[in-house]
Design an enzyme around this catalytic site. Structure first.
Site, PDB file in Angstrom:
ATOM      1  N   CYS A  38       5.874 -13.530  -7.091  1.00  0.00           N
ATOM      2  CA  CYS A  38       5.742 -11.823  -6.481  1.00  0.00           C
ATOM      3  C   CYS A  38       5.624 -11.657  -5.230  1.00  0.00           C
ATOM      4  O   CYS A  38       4.997 -12.895  -4.347  1.00  0.00           O
ATOM      5  CB  CYS A  38       4.532 -11.369  -7.319  1.00  0.00           C
ATOM      6  SG  CYS A  38       3.972  -9.888  -6.807  1.00  0.00           S
ATOM      7  N   SER A  40       3.496 -10.230  -3.410  1.00  0.00           N
ATOM      8  CA  SER A  40       2.155 -10.217  -3.121  1.00  0.00           C
ATOM      9  C   SER A  40       1.724 -11.713  -2.994  1.00  0.00           C
ATOM     10  O   SER A  40       0.941 -12.414  -1.629  1.00  0.00           O
ATOM     11  CB  SER A  40       1.265  -9.849  -4.103  1.00  0.00           C
ATOM     12  OG  SER A  40       1.601  -8.525  -4.514  1.00  0.00           O
ATOM     13  N   HIS A  43       3.050 -12.786   0.803  1.00  0.00           N
ATOM     14  CA  HIS A  43       2.191 -12.256   1.746  1.00  0.00           C
ATOM     15  C   HIS A  43       1.022 -13.353   2.050  1.00  0.00           C
ATOM     16  O   HIS A  43       0.773 -13.550   3.380  1.00  0.00           O
ATOM     17  CB  HIS A  43       1.416 -10.849   1.395  1.00  0.00           C
ATOM     18  CG  HIS A  43       2.322  -9.788   1.346  1.00  0.00           C
ATOM     19  ND1 HIS A  43       3.043  -9.327   2.477  1.00  0.00           N
ATOM     20  CD2 HIS A  43       2.947  -8.841   0.567  1.00  0.00           C
ATOM     21  CE1 HIS A  43       3.876  -8.139   2.322  1.00  0.00           C
ATOM     22  NE2 HIS A  43       3.527  -8.006   1.047  1.00  0.00           N
ATOM     23  N   HIS A  59      -0.257 -15.071  -9.791  1.00  0.00           N
ATOM     24  CA  HIS A  59      -0.686 -14.104 -10.513  1.00  0.00           C
ATOM     25  C   HIS A  59       0.009 -13.355 -11.687  1.00  0.00           C
ATOM     26  O   HIS A  59      -0.606 -12.591 -12.253  1.00  0.00           O
ATOM     27  CB  HIS A  59      -1.564 -13.262  -9.582  1.00  0.00           C
ATOM     28  CG  HIS A  59      -0.394 -12.358  -9.036  1.00  0.00           C
ATOM     29  ND1 HIS A  59      -0.054 -12.788  -7.849  1.00  0.00           N
ATOM     30  CD2 HIS A  59      -0.105 -11.116  -9.109  1.00  0.00           C
ATOM     31  CE1 HIS A  59       1.000 -12.042  -7.158  1.00  0.00           C
ATOM     32  NE2 HIS A  59       0.969 -10.789  -8.289  1.00  0.00           N
ATOM     33  N   CYS A 163       2.240  -8.466 -13.411  1.00  0.00           N
ATOM     34  CA  CYS A 163       2.206  -7.670 -12.370  1.00  0.00           C
ATOM     35  C   CYS A 163       3.152  -6.625 -12.189  1.00  0.00           C
ATOM     36  O   CYS A 163       2.920  -5.569 -12.120  1.00  0.00           O
ATOM     37  CB  CYS A 163       2.053  -8.696 -11.155  1.00  0.00           C
ATOM     38  SG  CYS A 163       1.855  -8.092  -9.442  1.00  0.00           S
TER      39      CYS A 163
END
Length: 362
Positions: A38, A40, A43, A59, A163
């Protein structure tokens, strides 16, 4: 167990052998079957968002319950489960008012005086990221960070529900409450954007416009249910959307994490429309509405993890897939072993593929 560890921001993840603790009273030990890559995670890996290190990212996962703690009531050994980073306590103000995605979940993590869930072989702690740390062969998490699903569901597809799909579909169903016939624009056609488009189709949106700079992403968006596409980098992208909808869309959803994308979402709205920002923007950035936007009744909102109610939402999303309504197969670009995780993130940085999913040896 084997895990991918973030040791230093901006550096590749390192594959290490870690130790994992035994389940405490409200904890669940899960054998990870699949985990999506992902943005995220990226990042944190690239250092745009801070996190204590070393840590295991990941996640967006699905697996099989191996063992449970003494107080666990929601899952049992042998259950197929999907995890969710928005672990909830169940009794704070946010939880009891139905906004469980906003729960800070402090009670779902181990306290300072307790043994860490993850350690290196020399006993030094490794931080758990986003309540899960799913780039590993095993996960030890709170029971309120996972939910049981239909055992017939393929777990490589179920992982992306954790997610991307929960965020995108949750935004359509929970945060925006799209009703049949309303118009939707989605800015960014990565995993979250594609899931948003698919959910808008399921919700019966009258027109679904996908905005992305890459032709291959726009083509994927059409397969997922978009009725129209525009080049998000075109100078007149917003004007095109306003023109084709004769005044703008009811809902514009930003799924990239860039200020320019958020502005495109706002500029695409009709009077009274709502823009929803899903992407993780740089922490110093701000987005807003002009005075004329406010006078036109336009709204701007965030929707963390789609404002999900994941113990209810995820089984429903699984059912949508099993009934042929939710298209997870188109969303997944490749399945890779954990040893190729850094290559997977390099492809994500290039932006030309949808979802890469790590599949662990079973």
């Amino acid at each position: 167990m084997k895990a991918a560890v973030l040791v230093e921001p901006g550096k590749p993840l390192e594959i290490e052998n870690l130790n994992i603790s035994k389940p405490g009273p409200h904890e669940v030990l899960i054998r990870t079957v699949a985990c999506g890559l992902c943005h995220s995670d990226l990042h944190f890996i690239d250092g745009a968002y801070p996190h204590p290190l070393p840590a295991v990212p990941g996640h967006e996962a699905a697996g099989i319950v191996e063992a449970v703690g003494s107080e666990v009531r929601t899952v049992k050994p042998g259950d197929a489960v999907v995890t969710c980073l928005s672990a909830f306590c169940g009794h704070c103000e946010f939880c009891v008012t139905g906004r469980m995605a906003l729960c800070l979940g402090g009670e779902t993590r181990r306290g300072k005086g307790e043994d860490p869930r993850l350690t290196r072989e020399d006993g030094t702690p490794v931080n758990q990221m986003l309540n899960l740390s799913a780039f590993a062969e095993m996960m030890l998490i709170h029971e309120h960070a996972c939910t049981a699903i239909d055992p017939e569901m393929p777990l490589d597809r179920a992982a992306v529900i954790g997610c991307a799909v929960t965020t995108g579909a949750g935004t359509v169903f929970n945060a925006c409450k799209v009703t049949p016939g309303e118009t939707v624009a989605v800015v960014g056609c990565g995993g979250v954007g594609l899931a948003t488009i698919n959910a808008a189709k399921i919700a019966g949106a009258g027109r679904i416009i996908a905005a992305d700079p890459l032709p291959e992403k726009r083509e994927l968006a059409m397969k997922m249910g978009a009725t129209d596409t525009v080049d998000a980098l075109a100078n007149d992208a917003a004007a095109q959307i306003v023109e084709m909808t004769k005044g703008g869309v009811d809902f514009a959803i930003e799924a990239v994490g860039r200020p320019a994308s958020a502005q495109l979402a706002v500029d695409s709205l009709r009077r009274g429309g709502t823009a929803t920002v899903l992407g993780m923007m740089p922490l110093t950035e701000k987005v807003g509405l002009s005075a004329m936007d406010l006078l036109s009744g336009k709204k701007l909102q965030g929707a963390i993890m789609g404002m999900n109610h994941f113990p209810v939402d995820m089984p429903r999303l699984v059912d949508f897939y099993m009934r042929g309504l939710l298209d997870l197969d188109t969303m997944i670009a490749e399945r890779i072993p954990i040893e190729q995780i850094n290559d997977g993130f390099d492809k994500m940085r290039a932006g030309h593929t949808a979802r890469s999913v790590i599949v662990f040896d079973q």
